[in-house]
Each structure stands twice: as structure tokens, then as C-alpha cells.
Design a protein around this motif. Structure first.
Motif, PDB file in Angstrom:
ATOM      1  N   ALA A  16      29.479 -14.269 -12.663  1.00 29.91           N
ATOM      2  CA  ALA A  16      28.316 -13.871 -13.460  1.00 29.91           C
ATOM      3  C   ALA A  16      28.451 -14.375 -14.897  1.00 29.91           C
ATOM      4  O   ALA A  16      29.528 -14.285 -15.485  1.00 29.91           O
ATOM      5  N   PRO A  17      27.358 -14.868 -15.467  1.00 23.59           N
ATOM      6  CA  PRO A  17      27.393 -15.219 -16.890  1.00 23.59           C
ATOM      7  C   PRO A  17      27.575 -13.938 -17.703  1.00 23.59           C
ATOM      8  O   PRO A  17      26.906 -12.940 -17.431  1.00 23.59           O
ATOM      9  N   MET A  18      28.472 -13.960 -18.686  1.00 27.84           N
ATOM     10  CA  MET A  18      28.733 -12.736 -19.450  1.00 27.84           C
ATOM     11  C   MET A  18      28.819 -13.078 -20.941  1.00 27.84           C
ATOM     12  O   MET A  18      29.876 -13.421 -21.462  1.00 27.84           O
ATOM     13  N   ALA A  19      27.664 -12.976 -21.610  1.00 35.01           N
ATOM     14  CA  ALA A  19      27.593 -13.328 -23.029  1.00 35.01           C
ATOM     15  C   ALA A  19      28.549 -12.459 -23.841  1.00 35.01           C
ATOM     16  O   ALA A  19      28.622 -11.250 -23.629  1.00 35.01           O
ATOM     17  N   GLY A  20      29.283 -13.093 -24.719  1.00 34.32           N
ATOM     18  CA  GLY A  20      30.168 -12.358 -25.625  1.00 34.32           C
ATOM     19  C   GLY A  20      31.599 -12.241 -25.144  1.00 34.32           C
ATOM     20  O   GLY A  20      32.487 -11.922 -25.928  1.00 34.32           O
ATOM     21  N   VAL A  66      23.941 -22.519 -15.954  1.00 35.00           N
ATOM     22  CA  VAL A  66      23.787 -22.109 -17.360  1.00 35.00           C
ATOM     23  C   VAL A  66      22.758 -20.989 -17.401  1.00 35.00           C
ATOM     24  O   VAL A  66      21.745 -21.042 -16.701  1.00 35.00           O
ATOM     25  N   ASN A  67      23.030 -19.976 -18.201  1.00 42.11           N
ATOM     26  CA  ASN A  67      22.232 -18.741 -18.158  1.00 42.11           C
ATOM     27  C   ASN A  67      21.598 -18.421 -19.514  1.00 42.11           C
ATOM     28  O   ASN A  67      22.261 -18.496 -20.550  1.00 42.11           O
ATOM     29  N   PHE A  68      20.331 -18.057 -19.465  1.00 39.13           N
ATOM     30  CA  PHE A  68      19.600 -17.731 -20.698  1.00 39.13           C
ATOM     31  C   PHE A  68      18.858 -16.413 -20.544  1.00 39.13           C
ATOM     32  O   PHE A  68      18.476 -16.020 -19.443  1.00 39.13           O
ATOM     33  N   PHE A  69      18.625 -15.774 -21.671  1.00 43.31           N
ATOM     34  CA  PHE A  69      17.718 -14.626 -21.709  1.00 43.31           C
ATOM     35  C   PHE A  69      16.313 -15.188 -21.933  1.00 43.31           C
ATOM     36  O   PHE A  69      16.149 -16.248 -22.543  1.00 43.31           O
ATOM     37  N   CYS A  70      15.295 -14.502 -21.444  1.00 43.76           N
ATOM     38  CA  CYS A  70      13.942 -14.999 -21.716  1.00 43.76           C
ATOM     39  C   CYS A  70      13.029 -13.847 -22.102  1.00 43.76           C
ATOM     40  O   CYS A  70      11.925 -13.723 -21.582  1.00 43.76           O
ATOM     41  N   PHE A 129      18.161 -17.071 -15.281  1.00 39.27           N
ATOM     42  CA  PHE A 129      17.480 -16.329 -16.350  1.00 39.27           C
ATOM     43  C   PHE A 129      17.624 -14.825 -16.139  1.00 39.27           C
ATOM     44  O   PHE A 129      17.691 -14.343 -15.009  1.00 39.27           O
ATOM     45  N   HIS A 130      17.679 -14.117 -17.256  1.00 40.90           N
ATOM     46  CA  HIS A 130      17.726 -12.659 -17.263  1.00 40.90           C
ATOM     47  C   HIS A 130      16.494 -12.190 -18.016  1.00 40.90           C
ATOM     48  O   HIS A 130      16.123 -12.801 -19.016  1.00 40.90           O
ATOM     49  N   PHE A 131      15.861 -11.108 -17.574  1.00 39.44           N
ATOM     50  CA  PHE A 131      14.624 -10.554 -18.149  1.00 39.44           C
ATOM     51  C   PHE A 131      13.393 -11.368 -17.727  1.00 39.44           C
ATOM     52  O   PHE A 131      12.498 -11.632 -18.531  1.00 39.44           O
ATOM     53  N   ALA A 172      19.771  -9.981  -6.808  1.00 37.79           N
ATOM     54  CA  ALA A 172      19.406  -8.557  -6.741  1.00 37.79           C
ATOM     55  C   ALA A 172      20.469  -7.804  -7.525  1.00 37.79           C
ATOM     56  O   ALA A 172      21.611  -7.678  -7.095  1.00 37.79           O
ATOM     57  N   GLN A 173      20.089  -7.350  -8.722  1.00 37.34           N
ATOM     58  CA  GLN A 173      21.067  -6.712  -9.624  1.00 37.34           C
ATOM     59  C   GLN A 173      20.983  -5.191  -9.482  1.00 37.34           C
ATOM     60  O   GLN A 173      20.070  -4.548  -9.990  1.00 37.34           O
ATOM     61  N   GLY A 174      21.957  -4.632  -8.774  1.00 38.78           N
ATOM     62  CA  GLY A 174      21.999  -3.188  -8.581  1.00 38.78           C
ATOM     63  C   GLY A 174      22.395  -2.458  -9.859  1.00 38.78           C
ATOM     64  O   GLY A 174      22.937  -3.040 -10.798  1.00 38.78           O
ATOM     65  N   GLU A 176      24.722  -0.581 -10.548  1.00 34.37           N
ATOM     66  CA  GLU A 176      26.150  -0.521 -10.868  1.00 34.37           C
ATOM     67  C   GLU A 176      26.574  -1.593 -11.871  1.00 34.37           C
ATOM     68  O   GLU A 176      27.641  -1.511 -12.488  1.00 34.37           O
ATOM     69  N   ALA A 177      25.778  -2.661 -11.973  1.00 32.94           N
ATOM     70  CA  ALA A 177      26.189  -3.860 -12.710  1.00 32.94           C
ATOM     71  C   ALA A 177      26.528  -3.593 -14.170  1.00 32.94           C
ATOM     72  O   ALA A 177      25.887  -2.772 -14.823  1.00 32.94           O
ATOM     73  N   GLY A 178      27.516  -4.325 -14.657  1.00 30.83           N
ATOM     74  CA  GLY A 178      27.847  -4.274 -16.079  1.00 30.83           C
ATOM     75  C   GLY A 178      26.886  -5.125 -16.890  1.00 30.83           C
ATOM     76  O   GLY A 178      26.194  -5.975 -16.349  1.00 30.83           O
ATOM     77  N   GLY A 179      26.838  -4.888 -18.198  1.00 30.72           N
ATOM     78  CA  GLY A 179      25.978  -5.671 -19.088  1.00 30.72           C
ATOM     79  C   GLY A 179      24.525  -5.230 -19.007  1.00 30.72           C
ATOM     80  O   GLY A 179      24.210  -4.140 -18.512  1.00 30.72           O
ATOM     81  N   ALA A 213      24.399  -8.572  -6.650  1.00 32.49           N
ATOM     82  CA  ALA A 213      25.205  -8.362  -7.860  1.00 32.49           C
ATOM     83  C   ALA A 213      25.255  -6.876  -8.181  1.00 32.49           C
ATOM     84  O   ALA A 213      24.289  -6.144  -7.961  1.00 32.49           O
ATOM     85  N   GLY A 214      26.406  -6.439  -8.702  1.00 31.33           N
ATOM     86  CA  GLY A 214      26.534  -5.051  -9.139  1.00 31.33           C
ATOM     87  C   GLY A 214      27.524  -4.289  -8.298  1.00 31.33           C
ATOM     88  O   GLY A 214      27.253  -3.965  -7.139  1.00 31.33           O
ATOM     89  N   GLY A 215      28.705  -4.032  -8.871  1.00 28.53           N
ATOM     90  CA  GLY A 215      29.696  -3.192  -8.212  1.00 28.53           C
ATOM     91  C   GLY A 215      30.538  -3.906  -7.167  1.00 28.53           C
ATOM     92  O   GLY A 215      31.351  -3.269  -6.497  1.00 28.53           O
ATOM     93  N   ILE A 216      30.349  -5.212  -7.024  1.00 31.26           N
ATOM     94  CA  ILE A 216      31.135  -5.958  -6.015  1.00 31.26           C
ATOM     95  C   ILE A 216      32.432  -6.411  -6.691  1.00 31.26           C
ATOM     96  O   ILE A 216      32.400  -7.138  -7.681  1.00 31.26           O
ATOM     97  N   VAL A 233      27.254 -13.714  -3.512  1.00 26.06           N
ATOM     98  CA  VAL A 233      27.385 -12.609  -4.475  1.00 26.06           C
ATOM     99  C   VAL A 233      27.545 -13.168  -5.888  1.00 26.06           C
ATOM    100  O   VAL A 233      27.985 -14.306  -6.066  1.00 26.06           O
ATOM    101  N   GLN A 234      27.201 -12.349  -6.859  1.00 26.33           N
ATOM    102  CA  GLN A 234      27.476 -12.677  -8.267  1.00 26.33           C
ATOM    103  C   GLN A 234      28.344 -11.545  -8.813  1.00 26.33           C
ATOM    104  O   GLN A 234      27.949 -10.382  -8.773  1.00 26.33           O
ATOM    105  N   VAL A 235      29.527 -11.919  -9.291  1.00 27.43           N
ATOM    106  CA  VAL A 235      30.513 -10.930  -9.728  1.00 27.43           C
ATOM    107  C   VAL A 235      30.812 -11.122 -11.211  1.00 27.43           C
ATOM    108  O   VAL A 235      31.119 -12.240 -11.635  1.00 27.43           O
ATOM    109  N   GLY A 236      30.717 -10.037 -11.985  1.00 30.91           N
ATOM    110  CA  GLY A 236      30.979 -10.133 -13.414  1.00 30.91           C
ATOM    111  C   GLY A 236      32.236  -9.404 -13.838  1.00 30.91           C
ATOM    112  O   GLY A 236      33.270 -10.000 -14.156  1.00 30.91           O
ATOM    113  N   THR A 237      32.155  -8.073 -13.825  1.00 29.15           N
ATOM    114  CA  THR A 237      33.226  -7.225 -14.361  1.00 29.15           C
ATOM    115  C   THR A 237      34.626  -7.643 -13.907  1.00 29.15           C
ATOM    116  O   THR A 237      35.554  -7.674 -14.720  1.00 29.15           O
ATOM    117  N   SER A 238      34.784  -7.992 -12.638  1.00 26.02           N
ATOM    118  CA  SER A 238      36.124  -8.308 -12.120  1.00 26.02           C
ATOM    119  C   SER A 238      36.782  -9.474 -12.846  1.00 26.02           C
ATOM    120  O   SER A 238      38.005  -9.597 -12.833  1.00 26.02           O
TER     121      SER A 238
END
Ligand SMILES: Cc1cc2nc3c(=O)[nH]c(=O)nc-3n(C[C@H](O)[C@H](O)[C@H](O)COP(=O)(O)O)c2cc1C
Length: 344
Positions: A16-20, A66-70, A129-131, A172-174, A176-179, A213-216, A233-238
Motif C-alpha cells: 500500500a502507498p503510505m504517505a509520510g 504511483v498514488n495520489f490524493f484527488c 487514487f484515494h478519495f 475495497a478498503q475495509g 480496519e485499514a490504517g491511514g 485492503a484493511g487488516g490483512i 490484496v493491498q497491505v500497508g501496516t505490516s
């Protein structure tokens, strides 16, 4: 169709893209391992975006995202800004910060034609894209070099909207997802559901591939999502403890402590709901509050407080983003983690 065939990758895992908390190094490691690495671009200037894209294209021949907010940028509102600063005044005093020195500014810019122009010279194979999605002309511009466009949906209605407006696959962002929650059709948080409930409903509603995505956080979780019909799947927190991530020492320590078991959605940090570890600010102001200015204008007033707390080694104040399941965080190279997540 699974995401291996869809994107031309080996493993069913997107980092997962994780800004910051990451730049190109994490994305490169995951793509080279056979998953798909992602570069979060929401907080990058055009110059740093160019440098990161140069680093990626120099170090991997594999597909990357590459991931952007919109979001639609909110107009500054002086009264709301003043109210927010008044709420934060006791904290400025506690940390010895002069409120007059606190800069205004947005911190996160939405996808624009300037970004699209730069991307066209690199032709990234996947843009997420997010949003929601940017304006139709920008979506078409991104697709013009053959890029696949993917975006997060947090409800069945959002998934349908994304498919109707040109998304080639849907994340599909459940809940549980971080961010940040990717919600964009409604800001009513009661519409938000967990991954296990969201995924099958989205799968029934759309024809394009759906990524869970979310909690995986481990191979069992990946298998469960695939068994439900996810294309991948898209995995971020891990990935937050991997050496290639830029996660701060404070954040890493908190992820390895009991604190990681308690997260909350909060709009205090940016003005939009996002999931992070429950902290003092959320406890004292309420995790969801009408005090902060609209996204992303809330961010700047908190920056000096975050910096001051971090300097003192205090973890009660900085936002420590994390999803509800941090049990998969490992201090191992991202390539190894990616292979472990995909192991059968
Ligand atoms: C620290 C952090 C930062 C995030 N930043 C972004 C981002 O910049 N863009 C985005 O589309 N999603 C972002 N997300 C959300 C992820 O895309 C994804 O939905 C989430 O990580 C999946 O849930 P998990 O964290 O439980 O694995 C972020 C998540 C985390 C944990």
C-alpha cells in the motif's frame, strides 16, 4: 482475473502507498520481489516526485504504482483556523511554541495536470487514487500511455461509482485499514464497513478486479481474501517496520508495543478521518471533532507540536498511523515480507 495477470506481476500482493512513512526504496524492494510496490505522492513536490520516479525506473524493471490524493482543496476559513489554534493553544504553551510562528499551509496537494505531465515522461504502469478519481480529462490522460487506473472504495456505492467513471480495478478498503479512509461519496462514517463485509458485496456489485485492503497482515489473511474472491490484496501496516520504510523510531517502538492494539479513526490530524494509534490528542480532544479545519488544512497547525514532541522522544502526541491489525509488522526486508505474505 487475478492481479498477477492483470498487472503482470508474480505475487498477489500490492504494498500500500503510505504517505509520510516511505519513499521509493520500499516500492522498489517490493516490485523487485515480485509484488507491486507503490510510491505515495500526496506529500511530494513536483521536483521530489521526479527524483523518486528516476530512482524507481533506475532500480526496477517491474511494474510499480504511483498514488495520489484527488480531493477538492478546501478554501481557507479564517474563523475555523482561529478556533483550531485556540483549541491547540494550551499545547503550544506546554511545548513552548510561539503560536505566531505556526505557518498556515495545506501539506497535501491533489493530482493535477502538472503531475500528469510529469508522469507522462515516465509512463508508470499503474496509477492509484484515494478519495475518488480526478477529473475525467485527467483520468484519460493517465490512461493514454496505457496505465491502469485503480482507486479505493469504502462502500458498495463508491465501488459502483469508480467502475462507472473509469477505474480499471477497485481497492475495497475495509474499516480496519490504517491511514486515511478513502471515502468520497459521503462523509458519514456510519457507512464504513469492515473488509470481510465489504469485499463480497463489492465483488457482487462490479465486474472489474477487486483488491482487498484493511487488516490483512499474514499469509492466512491473504489466502482468506483470495478465497472470498479478491483478485489480490493491498497491505500497508505490516510494512511499517521494514528497513526500507522511513517510519520514525518512535512509531516503530509503538508498533512493537501494546499501543498498537488500540487504534481509532481521527480527523484531528488532517481534517479527514484516518486511522492511527489512540493517543493523548484523541483522548483529550475527542478522536472525531468539529474543531479542526477542513482537509488538508488542519495539518499545518499540528506540525510544530508533532516536531517538538518527537524531539523530546514523547510518543503521546505525534500521530502514529496504523491499521487495526499490526500483528504482521516484522523488522525484515520488504522483499522477504512480501514473499511471506504470498506464501501458500
Ligand atoms: C501509514 C499509512 C499511510 C497511508 N497513506 C496512504 C496514502 O498516502 N495513499 C493511499 O491511497 N492510502 C494510504 N494508506 C491506506 C492504504 O492504502 C491501505 O488502505 C491500508 O494500509 C490497508 O490496511 P492495513 O494498513 O491494515 O494493511 C495509508 C496507510 C497507512 C498505514
Amino acid at each position: 482475473m487475478n492481479i498477477q495477470e492483470f498487472f503482470g506481476i508474480e505475487l498477489p500482493v500490492i504494498q500500500a502507498p503510505m504517505a509520510g512513512v516511505q519513499a521509493s526504496a520500499l516500492a522498489i524492494a517490493v516490485s523487485n520481489a515480485g509484488g507491486m510496490g507503490s510510491l505515495p505522492c500526496a506529500m511530494l513536490t513536483i521536483e521530489s516526485l521526479r527524483a523518486e520516479l528516476q530512482a524507481i525506473t533506475a532500480q526496477t524493471q517491474r511494474p510499480y504504482n504511483v498514488n495520489f490524493f484527488c480531493h477538492t482543496p478546501s478554501a481557507p476559513d479564517a474563523a475555523r483556523e482561529a478556533k483550531w489554534r485556540a483549541v491547540l493553544a494550551p499545547y503550544y504553551a506546554e511545548f513552548g511554541i510561539d503560536p505566531a510562528s505556526v505557518q498556515a499551509g495545506s501539506g497535501r496537494a491533489p493530482f493535477s495536470s502538472e503531475h500528469a505531465e510529469l508522469l507522462a515522461t515516465f509512463r508508470p504502469p499503474v496509477v492509484s487514487f484515494h478519495f475518488g478519481l480526478p477529473a475525467p480529462a485527467l483520468v484519460q490522460r493517465v490512461k493514454s500511455w496505457g496505465a491502469k487506473v485503480i482507486a479505493s472504495a469504502t462502500t458498495v456505492a463508491e465501488a459502483r461509482w469508480l467502475e462507472a467513471n473509469g477505474a480499471d480495478a477497485i481497492i475495497a478498503q475495509g474499516l480496519e485499514a490504517g491511514g486515511h479512509r478513502g471515502l468520497f461519496l459521503s462523509d458519514d462514517l456510519t457507512t464504513q464497513v469492515g473488509t470481510l463485509a465489504l469485499l463480497p458485496q463489492v465483488l457482487r456489485a462490479v465486474r472489474v478486479p477487486v483488491i482487498a485492503a484493511g487488516g490483512i497482515a499474514d499469509a492466512q489473511g491473504v489466502k482468506a481474501a483470495l478465497a472470498l474472491g479478491a483478485a489480490g490484496v493491498q497491505v500497508g501496516t505490516s510494512y511499517l517496520l521494514c528497513p526500507e520504510a522511513t517510519t520514525t523510531a518512535l512509531h516503530r517502538a509503538a508498533l512493537q508495543s501494546d499501543r498498537a492494539e488500540h487504534t481509532a479513526l481521527t480527523n484531528l490530524i488532517t481534517g479527514r478521518p484516518a486511522r492511527g494509534m489512540y493517543n493523548r490528542l484523541m483522548r483529550e480532544l475527542g478522536a472525531l471533532s468539529d474543531a479542526p479545519p477542513a482537509f488538508p488544512l488542519a495539518t499545518s497547525a499540528l506540525m510544530p507540536l508533532k516536531a517538538a514532541a518527537e524531539k523530546l522522544g514523547r510518543d503521546d502526541f505525534p500521530t502514529l498511523w496504523a491499521g487495526q491489525n499490526a500483528s504482521g509488522c516484522r523488522e525484515i526486508p520488504a522483499a522477504e515480507l512480501t514473499r511471506q505474505l504470498a506464501s501458500t
